[in-house]
Write a protein that holds these residues in place. Structure first.
Motif, PDB file in Angstrom:
ATOM      1  N   MET A 147     -22.307 -19.048   7.716  1.00 16.76           N
ATOM      2  CA  MET A 147     -22.115 -17.693   8.261  1.00 16.76           C
ATOM      3  C   MET A 147     -23.384 -17.215   8.943  1.00 16.76           C
ATOM      4  N   THR A 148     -23.228 -16.376   9.939  1.00 17.03           N
ATOM      5  CA  THR A 148     -24.365 -15.818  10.651  1.00 17.03           C
ATOM      6  C   THR A 148     -24.586 -14.390  10.208  1.00 17.03           C
ATOM      7  N   ALA A 149     -25.672 -13.796  10.734  1.00 18.30           N
ATOM      8  CA  ALA A 149     -25.952 -12.394  10.404  1.00 18.30           C
ATOM      9  C   ALA A 149     -24.813 -11.498  10.845  1.00 18.30           C
ATOM     10  N   GLY A 150     -24.184 -11.833  11.983  1.00 16.59           N
ATOM     11  CA  GLY A 150     -23.096 -11.012  12.485  1.00 16.59           C
ATOM     12  C   GLY A 150     -21.898 -11.007  11.565  1.00 16.59           C
ATOM     13  N   GLU A 151     -21.668 -12.131  10.857  1.00 16.44           N
ATOM     14  CA  GLU A 151     -20.506 -12.227   9.982  1.00 16.44           C
ATOM     15  C   GLU A 151     -20.625 -11.337   8.762  1.00 16.44           C
ATOM     16  N   LEU A 152     -21.843 -11.050   8.362  1.00 18.43           N
ATOM     17  CA  LEU A 152     -22.038 -10.185   7.199  1.00 18.43           C
ATOM     18  C   LEU A 152     -22.409  -8.772   7.594  1.00 18.43           C
ATOM     19  N   GLY A 153     -22.707  -8.555   8.863  1.00 19.78           N
ATOM     20  CA  GLY A 153     -23.229  -7.263   9.280  1.00 19.78           C
ATOM     21  C   GLY A 153     -22.305  -6.106   9.008  1.00 19.78           C
ATOM     22  N   PHE A 154     -20.972  -6.385   8.976  1.00 17.46           N
ATOM     23  CA  PHE A 154     -20.009  -5.299   8.843  1.00 17.46           C
ATOM     24  C   PHE A 154     -20.089  -4.588   7.501  1.00 17.46           C
ATOM     25  N   HIS A 155     -20.523  -5.273   6.433  1.00 21.79           N
ATOM     26  CA  HIS A 155     -20.495  -4.620   5.112  1.00 21.79           C
ATOM     27  C   HIS A 155     -21.875  -4.192   4.658  1.00 21.79           C
ATOM     28  N   ARG A 156     -22.878  -4.235   5.531  1.00 22.86           N
ATOM     29  CA  ARG A 156     -24.228  -3.907   5.096  1.00 22.86           C
ATOM     30  C   ARG A 156     -24.350  -2.465   4.614  1.00 22.86           C
ATOM     31  N   ARG A 157     -23.604  -1.600   5.230  1.00 27.56           N
ATOM     32  CA  ARG A 157     -23.714  -0.201   4.818  1.00 27.56           C
ATOM     33  C   ARG A 157     -23.031   0.034   3.466  1.00 27.56           C
ATOM     34  N   GLN A 158     -21.985  -0.804   3.181  1.00 25.15           N
ATOM     35  CA  GLN A 158     -21.215  -0.541   1.976  1.00 25.15           C
ATOM     36  C   GLN A 158     -21.846  -1.151   0.727  1.00 25.15           C
ATOM     37  N   MET A 159     -22.462  -2.341   0.858  1.00 26.09           N
ATOM     38  CA  MET A 159     -22.918  -3.087  -0.307  1.00 26.09           C
ATOM     39  C   MET A 159     -24.279  -2.601  -0.806  1.00 26.09           C
ATOM     40  N   LYS A 160     -24.363  -2.445  -2.105  1.00 28.17           N
ATOM     41  CA  LYS A 160     -25.644  -2.182  -2.753  1.00 28.17           C
ATOM     42  C   LYS A 160     -25.707  -3.081  -3.972  1.00 28.17           C
ATOM     43  N   TYR A 161     -26.639  -4.021  -3.968  1.00 30.48           N
ATOM     44  CA  TYR A 161     -26.710  -5.034  -4.996  1.00 30.48           C
ATOM     45  C   TYR A 161     -27.561  -4.569  -6.177  1.00 30.48           C
ATOM     46  N   ASP A 162     -27.169  -5.015  -7.387  1.00 27.38           N
ATOM     47  CA  ASP A 162     -28.014  -4.792  -8.564  1.00 27.38           C
ATOM     48  C   ASP A 162     -28.731  -6.075  -8.977  1.00 27.38           C
ATOM     49  N   PHE A 163     -28.456  -7.203  -8.229  1.00 24.92           N
ATOM     50  CA  PHE A 163     -29.134  -8.494  -8.413  1.00 24.92           C
ATOM     51  C   PHE A 163     -28.810  -9.127  -9.775  1.00 24.92           C
ATOM     52  N   ALA A 164     -27.745  -8.648 -10.429  1.00 21.61           N
ATOM     53  CA  ALA A 164     -27.395  -9.181 -11.750  1.00 21.61           C
ATOM     54  C   ALA A 164     -26.914 -10.623 -11.672  1.00 21.61           C
ATOM     55  N   THR A 165     -26.420 -11.059 -10.504  1.00 18.14           N
ATOM     56  CA  THR A 165     -25.908 -12.429 -10.377  1.00 18.14           C
ATOM     57  C   THR A 165     -27.020 -13.446 -10.159  1.00 18.14           C
ATOM     58  N   LEU A 166     -28.256 -12.981 -10.009  1.00 16.82           N
ATOM     59  CA  LEU A 166     -29.369 -13.876  -9.724  1.00 16.82           C
ATOM     60  C   LEU A 166     -30.131 -14.228 -10.997  1.00 16.82           C
ATOM     61  N   SER A 167     -30.554 -15.473 -11.106  1.00 13.23           N
ATOM     62  CA  SER A 167     -31.474 -15.867 -12.169  1.00 13.23           C
ATOM     63  C   SER A 167     -32.883 -15.413 -11.788  1.00 13.23           C
ATOM     64  N   ALA A 168     -33.836 -15.573 -12.710  1.00 13.10           N
ATOM     65  CA  ALA A 168     -35.222 -15.179 -12.404  1.00 13.10           C
ATOM     66  C   ALA A 168     -35.764 -15.972 -11.224  1.00 13.10           C
ATOM     67  N   ASP A 169     -35.450 -17.290 -11.176  1.00 11.99           N
ATOM     68  CA  ASP A 169     -35.921 -18.112 -10.062  1.00 11.99           C
ATOM     69  C   ASP A 169     -35.256 -17.696  -8.756  1.00 11.99           C
ATOM     70  N   ASP A 170     -33.939 -17.399  -8.815  1.00 15.58           N
ATOM     71  CA  ASP A 170     -33.238 -16.945  -7.608  1.00 15.58           C
ATOM     72  C   ASP A 170     -33.834 -15.647  -7.087  1.00 15.58           C
ATOM     73  N   PHE A 171     -34.170 -14.745  -8.013  1.00 10.28           N
ATOM     74  CA  PHE A 171     -34.740 -13.465  -7.590  1.00 10.28           C
ATOM     75  C   PHE A 171     -36.116 -13.670  -6.943  1.00 10.28           C
ATOM     76  N   GLU A 172     -36.923 -14.588  -7.494  1.00 11.24           N
ATOM     77  CA  GLU A 172     -38.225 -14.878  -6.884  1.00 11.24           C
ATOM     78  C   GLU A 172     -38.055 -15.408  -5.460  1.00 11.24           C
ATOM     79  N   ASP A 173     -37.067 -16.310  -5.264  1.00 14.94           N
ATOM     80  CA  ASP A 173     -36.812 -16.849  -3.923  1.00 14.94           C
ATOM     81  C   ASP A 173     -36.419 -15.734  -2.956  1.00 14.94           C
ATOM     82  N   LEU A 174     -35.533 -14.841  -3.416  1.00 13.55           N
ATOM     83  CA  LEU A 174     -35.097 -13.732  -2.564  1.00 13.55           C
ATOM     84  C   LEU A 174     -36.268 -12.824  -2.220  1.00 13.55           C
ATOM     85  N   ALA A 175     -37.108 -12.510  -3.206  1.00 16.19           N
ATOM     86  CA  ALA A 175     -38.254 -11.628  -2.968  1.00 16.19           C
ATOM     87  C   ALA A 175     -39.225 -12.243  -1.970  1.00 16.19           C
TER      88      ALA A 175
END
Length: 652
Positions: A1-29
């Motif tokens: 998927m590209t940025a355009g494919e996800l762009g439509f829900h950017r305003r709606q989504m607010k993540y709490d990052f609960a689905t991420l492990s500690a390592d996943d969160f470090e990668d995202l940060a």
């Protein structure tokens, strides 16, 4: 998927990052904050992080990123953990420290964390809480796409992603997300077009001439609850989205703001957009659909008749007040329950704020190169029974750096005869090992079971001791900060308001190391930190102390650490880089005297020699930043002396 494919829900989504492990969160940060700061952070394998989950090394020091995934633990646990991390942060001594956490933070929370983290944190803006990370994700949808664990188990998101993929497959090319979000869902279906709400404040502007004002005005309107759009967010030279922009203008514009100056009104794209807006005004029956903003004196606009413009010529602030009043009276749609400021305004402003010039530039540093150091370090071992208390007393009386190792010996730089005389009261010592100094710091010494890190730490501690001894012997005043020792010029060396000359012949300058501001006396000093990479040097860190001005040379010392911190943030915030650098050179001038070097004794016969002038680096490019103030004017400017924003900042 590209940025355009996800762009439509950017305003709606607010993540709490609960689905991420500690390592996943470090990668995202690392990905998110690296993009925000424009740097690439190194990643490290799993294990003890030594106070960093990402590092960006530069000649002036490292930028350290630490990620803390404490969503379920909460803020109190995060505070406790950061208190434990403080020592690691101080030992790293980064040029800049950045903290990312999945915990939602209030401004007060960030201030509490800033107090705990200490001077390595430049500002609370370098603390990214959950809301900050979500805002960054809205700006960088490609990173959101790359981290699928954020959204892969969210059914509504997956449904929208699939819908977006189908639409993309049927379309010829992607419309920029900021513009696509304004288009009707299905332009071919008139019923759905009719339901598209008019809730956007559209800015019609010229090219670069209007960018500065647009980037100033738009976020201020959004802070009042209005949704603002201008082509600066999507249209760049070579883009082909004019038709989509026009469609969005026709179906979503609630009000149109027209920036009026002759140069703007003469542009063909502005004329085209204005014709569409005038046509819309007639269709909607809204004679006040277009609100002119006077930027300069401009010619009369056909179709607007005698419409009174909002005046921004005299004062942008007054113009904004008038515009907000106008929008409110005309009942322009706004949302006060959910204020959202598009981060792209600030990102675009920063990107174009400082032009780069293709000319080399000489850059100054806070590094003092080590010009000379002893060839060897010596290990002396007791040849009989020793009295430990007498040995410690002898080390203190010796006055030069020593390092105890094991139970019967120590490292020193002195010759055997010197050591015999200095330690006669503690016992008899013989020279056991003479070790090349550089080899010792790089490899340690296996015969004494001293590893490389321990050896490096020993030499750094001994060099620090040599610096401390030198400063004390030369009359500088010691002050124990929370994580290091600093030295300041005494009131006798640098009286209040006195300029200390510095600079090479033909370029003489002067700076103050002590002065008064708002009922307080500030005094400048430094902390020195030895380092071996990429070559041997001492890094100087600027320090500022404050005392209550009681009409004595030194003032009345302030013991309240929080008050000292507030004073630094208020009085010193107006100092420019040249002023900080000038004070450091004035301090070094006092430290070195007439010499081009600072000689730190390590024994009666050995010394480490520092160049008294900080190192210079060269950049292949430079920035087109004018010197607003002259060399001498800077030192007498009111911001140099410091003026707190309010009395509350300096009062108990």
């Amino acid at each position: 998927m590209t940025a355009g494919e996800l762009g439509f829900h950017r305003r709606q989504m607010k993540y709490d990052f609960a689905t991420l492990s500690a390592d996943d969160f470090e990668d995202l940060a690392r990905d998110l904050i690296g993009r925000e700061c424009g740097v690439r952070f190194e990643a490290f394998t799993a294990g003890t992080d030594d106070g960093m989950d990402g590092r960006h090394a530069m000649a002036t020091g490292a930028v350290i990123l630490q990620a803390k995934h404490y969503l379920r633990s909460g803020f109190s646990k995060l505070k406790s953990k950061m208190r434990e991390e403080r020592r690691s942060i101080d030992e790293l001594a980064p040029q800049r420290y950045i903290l990312a956490t999945s915990v939602a933070l209030t401004p007060a929370n960030k201030e509490d964390l800033a107090e705990i983290i200490g001077p390595a944190l430049i500002s609370t803006g370098d603390i990214f809480g959950a809301d900050d990370l979500n805002a960054s994700l809205r700006s960088h949808s490609d990173i959101e796409t790359a981290h699928q664990k954020l959204w892969q188990q969210n059914t509504p998101v997956l449904e929208k992603v699939l819908t977006s993929i189908v639409r993309k497959a049927m379309a010829s090319e992607d419309v920029p997300p900021a513009l696509a979000s304004l288009l009707p869902p299905h332009p071919s279906k008139t019923t759905e077009v009719a339901h598209a709400g008019r809730d956007i404040i559209f800015l019609i502007k010229g090219s670069a001439v209007d960018d500065e004002f647009t980037l100033w005005l738009a976020p201020k309107l959004e802070a009042e609850g209005y949704q603002v759009f201008a082509d600066i967010l999507t249209l760049q030279p070579g883009d082909r989205w004019k038709r989509e922009f026009t469609t969005a203008l026709r179906h979503r514009a609630a009000k149109v703001l027209l920036l009026c100056r002759d140069a703007t009104l003469a542009e063909s794209n502005v004329e085209d957009d204005l014709d569409i807006a005038l046509e819309l005004a007639k269709e909607l029956g809204d004679q006040r659909f277009i609100i002119p903003l006077r930027m300069e004196t401009f010619r009369k606009i056909k179709g607007l008749g005698d419409t009174v413009p909002v005046d921004f010529v005299r004062n942008w602030g007054e113009g904004l007040d008038k515009l907000l009043d106008t929008l409110q009276r005309q009942k322009a749609p706004r949302r006060t329950d959910q204020i959202l400021i598009n981060p792209n305004w600030e990102i675009f402003r920063r990107r174009g704020a400082v032009p780069i010039v293709d000319e080399p530039e000489r850059l100054t540093s806070n590094w003092l190169r080590v010009a000379e150091a002893p060839d060897v370090i010596r290990y002396f071992e007791s040849s009989g029974v020793i009295n430990r208390s007498r040995l410690q007393s002898s080390i203190e009386a010796y006055g030069h750096p020593c390092a105890l190792v094991g139970g019967a010996g120590f490292f020193a730089f002195g010759e055997p005869a010197e050591i015999d005389m200095a330690f006669e009261a503690a016992g008899r010592f013989r020279l056991k090992h003479e070790i090349p100094l550089v080899e010792f710091t790089e490899n340690g010494f296996a015969k004494l079971k001293v590893d490389r890190q321990t050896a490096s730490n020993l030499i750094i501690a001994m060099l620090k001791t040599a610096w401390f001894n030198y400063c004390k012997r030369n009359g500088f005043v010691e002050y124990q900060y929370s994580n290091a020792v600093g030295f300041h010029a005494s009131a006798e060396q640098a009286p209040t308001g006195k300029r200390i000359p510095w600079g090479t012949q033909g370029d003489n300058r002067s700076s103050m190391l002590r002065n008064s501001a708002k009922g307080h006396i500030w005094q400048f000093g430094v902390t020195a930190m030895p380092a071996f990479w990429p070559f041997w040097h001492f890094k100087l860190k600027s320090r500022v102390l404050f005392a209550v001005d009681n009409q004595t040379p030194s003032g009345h010392a302030i013991d309240d650490a929080k008050k000292l911190h507030r004073l630094r943030r208020s009085i010193c915030k107006g100092w420019r880089n040249k002023q900080w650098y000038g004070r450091m050179l004035a301090f070094l001038e006092l430290l070195s005297g007439e010499s081009a070097f600072v000689r730190l004794p390590l024994s009666d016969s050995a010394e480490v020699v520092l160049e008294a002038a900080p190192m210079l680096f060269s950049s292949p490019v430079s920035t087109a930043l004018p010197d607003i103030l002259g060399e001498d004017e800077e030192e007498t400017d009111v911001s140099t002396l410091g003026r707190p924003d309010s009395e509350d900042e300096v009062e108990e």
